[in-house]
Design an enzyme around this catalytic site. Structure first.
Site: not given
Lengths: 283, 283
Positions: B30, B33-34, B36-37, B150, B185-186
């Site tokens: 979504m 981005l951080h 994690g992405h 998630d 998390s965003s």
């Protein structure tokens, strides 16, 4: 011609052919093939490099009191027809390899699937869209051919393809009739000779409705449907529904309606037959 | 790097690459981005010839009172990170090109999507499975990479892929944490400095739960959850849920349960954070 019995076999075949740049046309059927199905295979043959015919009596599209168990089957004859019409592969799985015992995912179209057969057969179209989504993911077709006898199914599948962006072109194939006018159906095998003769009324009332609706437009619908129902009952048919809806939205026709779907489901004995016609009321 | 704004552009790109025999890995996000992405993109990069990152704040997975409108966005930064991590294409559509005004088809997983976030966010997972099905049909990936933060989403997507026979391998990527332990998390962007410090309790209670559950097994669950909730509330968190379920079925753990998903959703201020850990209670 290849015969695949498991999803994994079919998907491997489809993937390797897609990667090699070949196009695929799918003809989804429940088997017991007749000339209507053969016409779908012929159309598929003209569309793509490879033609895959699926033969699967899909349990989740049958209601608990419907004819799943007695639905006619003849795999040898089906395979012969597929070969004769140039299919490259037949996919004929057992239900146990198509659905895991704990399967819990459905595909549901929530608007076009509601009236007509959707109202009379709760869950039917959810079963159809779920299995067709599975077949699309297994056969990876560029084209899928559906007959116009199942007019509502065709609309529901087209909507599913649009909404979920399946990379598949849906090809609509004309309804094929016997010389008498009776629409071809695997379920015609259930009919006695007498019932079959009486069932000819279905195509007759649809034929008669066309000029009446073209002349009278949307306002003529109630009177036309009354005549149709009367004639069907006179011939011994038990009406499940006889309706005329907007052919694009399947909503009640209004002043803007350009074309009508006149559709019916009628029992002769215990056999439920469907038939339909499209009428352009604005030209 | 290519940037596509419409489904048709992406699907044409994916189809031509598939036909040329190239493999595709999809990273659905979504945006905002951080690290994690970025780790998902790195994993995708190792898997396939082409990496496609989708950036789409999917409206149908948000409830009416949720944070759709204020969800953070920064396309320029996202595109920069995608380029740096070697993505070949970014798909960033507006909602209007993803959903027709009369869209009426959903994909629904009906079992694993029910507890946890599914119980607290009705319709959320139906929105997720529907958009992921669309993205699969558009990007035609051989691999799709999802993060383990998630955890329930990962289970639901895997089930959807199995049930609908998508020709996609789901790759699970490890949860990435800040040095403090806070899961990336965003939505961390919503937190004040004070809330961010308090939120560290989430990873701490999960870490503490692991040895207690390994030692005490399924019987220890109620006591362990009580301690977790107490510690979270002491740190100022408002509990949405803190649960331990069978990690395969998401049902209440029993004597046969081999591994547990300990999962939580907790508000700090108005920000809802999720976190989880897997615990093998039988080895």
């Amino acid at each position: 011609m290849e015969i695949f019995r498991t999803p994994a076999e079919l998907q491997a075949y489809a993937l390797s052919n897609k990667r090699a740049g070949r196009t695929i046309a799918l003809v989804p059927t429940m088997g017991y093939l007749h000339a209507g199905h053969c016409s779908l295979i012929d159309i598929a043959r003209q569309k793509a490099d490879l033609v895959i015919v699926s033969i699967f009596v899909n349990p989740i599209q049958f209601g608990p009191s419907e004819d799943l168990d007695k639905y006619p089957r003849d795999f040898e004859h089906d395979a012969k027809l597929c070969t004769e019409h140039g299919a490259d592969a037949v996919f004929a799985p057992e239900p146990g390899v198509m659905y895991a015992p704990d399967a819990s995912t459905v595909v549901e179209e929530q608007k076009l699937s509601r009236p007509l057969c959707g109202a009379r057969r709760p869950g039917h179209f959810r079963g159809v869209t779920t299995v067709v989504a599975k077949l699309f993911n297994l056969a990876l077709p560029d084209y899928a051919v559906f007959g116009m006898k199942d007019a509502q199914q065709l609309l529901v599948i087209r909507r599913m393809v649009r909404d979920l962006n399946f990379p598949v072109e849906i090809v609509a194939a004309p309804l094929i009739r016997e010389h008498s006018g009776l629409a071809l159906s695997s379920r015609n095998a259930y009919l006695t000779a007498d019932e079959k003769e009486r069932a000819v009324i279905l195509s007759r009332v649809l034929d008669a409705a066309r000029p009446a609706l073209i002349a009278g437009g949307v306002e003529a619908i109630p009177a036309v449907l009354e005549v149709m129902k009367h004639e069907i009952e006179k011939a011994g048919g038990r009406i499940d529904y006889v309706e005329a809806l907007d052919a694009s939205t399947l909503e009640t026709p209004n002043a803007k309606t350009a074309d009508l779907l006149v559709a019916l489901a009628v029992y002769f004995g215990n056999t439920r037959l469907i038939d339909n016609t499209l009428v352009w009321v604005k030209q």
